[in-house]
Design a protein around this motif. Structure first.
Motif, PDB file in Angstrom:
ATOM      1  N   THR A   1       0.833  -1.206   0.000  1.00 56.24           N
ATOM      2  CA  THR A   1       0.000   0.000   0.000  1.00 56.24           C
ATOM      3  C   THR A   1       0.867   1.253   0.000  1.00 56.24           C
ATOM      4  OG1 THR A   1      -1.786  -1.156   1.146  1.00 56.24           O
ATOM      5  CG2 THR A   1      -1.794   1.247   1.264  1.00 56.24           C
ATOM      6  N   ALA A   2       1.900   1.263   0.830  1.00 59.75           N
ATOM      7  CA  ALA A   2       2.793   2.427   0.882  1.00 59.75           C
ATOM      8  C   ALA A   2       3.488   2.644  -0.454  1.00 59.75           C
ATOM      9  CB  ALA A   2       3.829   2.248   1.995  1.00 59.75           C
ATOM     10  N   LEU A   3       3.921   1.566  -1.098  1.00 58.27           N
ATOM     11  CA  LEU A   3       4.596   1.694  -2.392  1.00 58.27           C
ATOM     12  C   LEU A   3       3.632   2.153  -3.487  1.00 58.27           C
ATOM     13  CD1 LEU A   3       6.924  -1.431  -2.259  1.00 58.27           C
ATOM     14  CD2 LEU A   3       7.596   0.975  -2.051  1.00 58.27           C
ATOM     15  N   GLU A   4       2.386   1.674  -3.440  1.00 54.60           N
ATOM     16  CA  GLU A   4       1.378   2.132  -4.399  1.00 54.60           C
ATOM     17  C   GLU A   4       1.138   3.631  -4.233  1.00 54.60           C
ATOM     18  OE1 GLU A   4      -2.054  -0.260  -3.605  1.00 54.60           O
ATOM     19  OE2 GLU A   4      -1.423  -1.847  -4.976  1.00 54.60           O
TER      20      GLU A   4
ATOM     21  N   ILE B   1       1.893   9.262  -6.091  1.00 55.47           N
ATOM     22  CA  ILE B   1       2.391  10.623  -5.864  1.00 55.47           C
ATOM     23  C   ILE B   1       3.451  10.984  -6.902  1.00 55.47           C
ATOM     24  CG2 ILE B   1       3.752  12.048  -4.267  1.00 55.47           C
ATOM     25  CD1 ILE B   1       2.193  10.578  -1.990  1.00 55.47           C
ATOM     26  N   ASP B   2       4.357  10.051  -7.191  1.00 55.08           N
ATOM     27  CA  ASP B   2       5.396  10.308  -8.190  1.00 55.08           C
ATOM     28  C   ASP B   2       4.786  10.581  -9.557  1.00 55.08           C
ATOM     29  OD1 ASP B   2       7.285   9.906  -6.212  1.00 55.08           O
ATOM     30  OD2 ASP B   2       7.842   7.888  -6.890  1.00 55.08           O
ATOM     31  N   VAL B   3       3.801   9.797  -9.946  1.00 54.33           N
ATOM     32  CA  VAL B   3       3.143   9.985 -11.246  1.00 54.33           C
ATOM     33  C   VAL B   3       2.421  11.331 -11.277  1.00 54.33           C
ATOM     34  CG1 VAL B   3       1.269   9.142 -12.723  1.00 54.33           C
ATOM     35  CG2 VAL B   3       2.935   7.533 -11.791  1.00 54.33           C
ATOM     36  N   MET B   4       1.751  11.686 -10.187  1.00 54.32           N
ATOM     37  CA  MET B   4       1.054  12.972 -10.140  1.00 54.32           C
ATOM     38  C   MET B   4       2.030  14.138 -10.253  1.00 54.32           C
ATOM     39  SD  MET B   4      -1.889  12.190  -7.316  1.00 54.32           S
ATOM     40  CE  MET B   4      -2.539  13.843  -7.368  1.00 54.32           C
TER      41      MET B   4
ATOM     42  N   GLU C   1       4.908  14.097 -11.805  1.00 54.22           N
ATOM     43  CA  GLU C   1       5.340  14.137 -13.202  1.00 54.22           C
ATOM     44  C   GLU C   1       4.275  14.779 -14.084  1.00 54.22           C
ATOM     45  OE1 GLU C   1       6.417  10.184 -14.431  1.00 54.22           O
ATOM     46  OE2 GLU C   1       7.897   9.975 -12.826  1.00 54.22           O
ATOM     47  N   LEU C   2       3.021  14.425 -13.867  1.00 48.44           N
ATOM     48  CA  LEU C   2       1.931  15.001 -14.658  1.00 48.44           C
ATOM     49  C   LEU C   2       1.813  16.501 -14.418  1.00 48.44           C
ATOM     50  CD1 LEU C   2      -0.828  12.277 -14.272  1.00 48.44           C
ATOM     51  CD2 LEU C   2       0.453  12.834 -16.345  1.00 48.44           C
ATOM     52  N   LEU C   3       1.935  16.920 -13.167  1.00 47.49           N
ATOM     53  CA  LEU C   3       1.877  18.349 -12.867  1.00 47.49           C
ATOM     54  C   LEU C   3       3.019  19.102 -13.539  1.00 47.49           C
ATOM     55  CD1 LEU C   3       0.846  18.358  -9.100  1.00 47.49           C
ATOM     56  CD2 LEU C   3      -0.480  19.247 -11.021  1.00 47.49           C
ATOM     57  N   GLN C   4       4.201  18.502 -13.545  1.00 49.13           N
ATOM     58  CA  GLN C   4       5.339  19.129 -14.202  1.00 49.13           C
ATOM     59  C   GLN C   4       5.085  19.274 -15.697  1.00 49.13           C
ATOM     60  OE1 GLN C   4       7.876  20.528 -12.668  1.00 49.13           O
ATOM     61  NE2 GLN C   4       8.658  21.251 -14.629  1.00 49.13           N
ATOM     62  N   GLU C   5       4.533  18.244 -16.331  1.00 48.76           N
ATOM     63  CA  GLU C   5       4.213  18.307 -17.758  1.00 48.76           C
ATOM     64  C   GLU C   5       3.174  19.379 -18.045  1.00 48.76           C
ATOM     65  OE1 GLU C   5       3.301  14.515 -19.515  1.00 48.76           O
ATOM     66  OE2 GLU C   5       5.050  13.572 -18.573  1.00 48.76           O
ATOM     67  N   ILE C   6       2.173  19.489 -17.172  1.00 49.53           N
ATOM     68  CA  ILE C   6       1.137  20.519 -17.359  1.00 49.53           C
ATOM     69  C   ILE C   6       1.759  21.904 -17.240  1.00 49.53           C
ATOM     70  CG2 ILE C   6      -0.908  21.565 -16.282  1.00 49.53           C
ATOM     71  CD1 ILE C   6      -1.783  18.665 -15.595  1.00 49.53           C
ATOM     72  N   LYS C   7       2.633  22.116 -16.263  1.00 45.86           N
ATOM     73  CA  LYS C   7       3.295  23.408 -16.088  1.00 45.86           C
ATOM     74  C   LYS C   7       4.144  23.765 -17.316  1.00 45.86           C
ATOM     75  CE  LYS C   7       3.612  23.356 -11.060  1.00 45.86           C
ATOM     76  NZ  LYS C   7       4.523  23.267  -9.906  1.00 45.86           N
ATOM     77  N   GLU C   8       4.786  22.773 -17.894  1.00 43.34           N
ATOM     78  CA  GLU C   8       5.628  23.021 -19.067  1.00 43.34           C
ATOM     79  C   GLU C   8       4.795  23.367 -20.293  1.00 43.34           C
ATOM     80  OE1 GLU C   8       8.044  19.528 -19.433  1.00 43.34           O
ATOM     81  OE2 GLU C   8       9.217  20.002 -17.638  1.00 43.34           O
ATOM     82  N   GLU C   9       3.559  22.870 -20.369  1.00 45.45           N
ATOM     83  CA  GLU C   9       2.695  23.162 -21.510  1.00 45.45           C
ATOM     84  C   GLU C   9       2.071  24.528 -21.432  1.00 45.45           C
ATOM     85  OE1 GLU C   9      -0.170  20.060 -22.069  1.00 45.45           O
ATOM     86  OE2 GLU C   9       1.354  18.540 -22.408  1.00 45.45           O
ATOM     87  N   VAL C  10       1.930  25.065 -20.217  1.00 42.89           N
ATOM     88  CA  VAL C  10       1.264  26.346 -20.021  1.00 42.89           C
ATOM     89  C   VAL C  10       2.176  27.489 -20.275  1.00 42.89           C
ATOM     90  CG1 VAL C  10       0.136  27.830 -18.333  1.00 42.89           C
ATOM     91  CG2 VAL C  10      -0.356  25.399 -18.385  1.00 42.89           C
TER      92      VAL C  10
END
Length: 72
Positions: free
Chosen positions: A50-53, A58-61, A63-72
């Motif tokens: 559960t902790a690893l999931e 969190i790691d994936v989120m 990364e996604l936030l970073q990609e969104i920031k780079e697109e804006v």
């Protein structure tokens, strides 16, 4: 590296683990095991997985936030 879902089912080789753990943490694990009708070993597996999931999510989120920031 987190291994879950189908990957975990494919790799069911067992390894023995010997470790020292603080007694208060072991008590909390035992309480969790009792409340879920699990063995201590099963409870540790569930809790670690559960902790690893959660960490993976969190790691994936992040990364996604970073990609969104780079697109804006």
């Amino acid at each position: 590296m987190y291994i879950g879902g189908e990957d975990m089912k494919k790799n069911n080789e067992k390894k023995r683990l010997n470790m020292n753990i603080p007694s208060n943490l072991l008590s909390a694990i035992d309480d969790y095991a009792d409340s879920m009708s699990l063995s201590r070993t099963s409870a540790i597996i569930v809790l670690v997985n559960t902790a690893l999931e959660q960490k993976n999510t969190i790691d994936v989120m992040q990364e996604l936030l970073q990609e969104i920031k780079e697109e804006v």
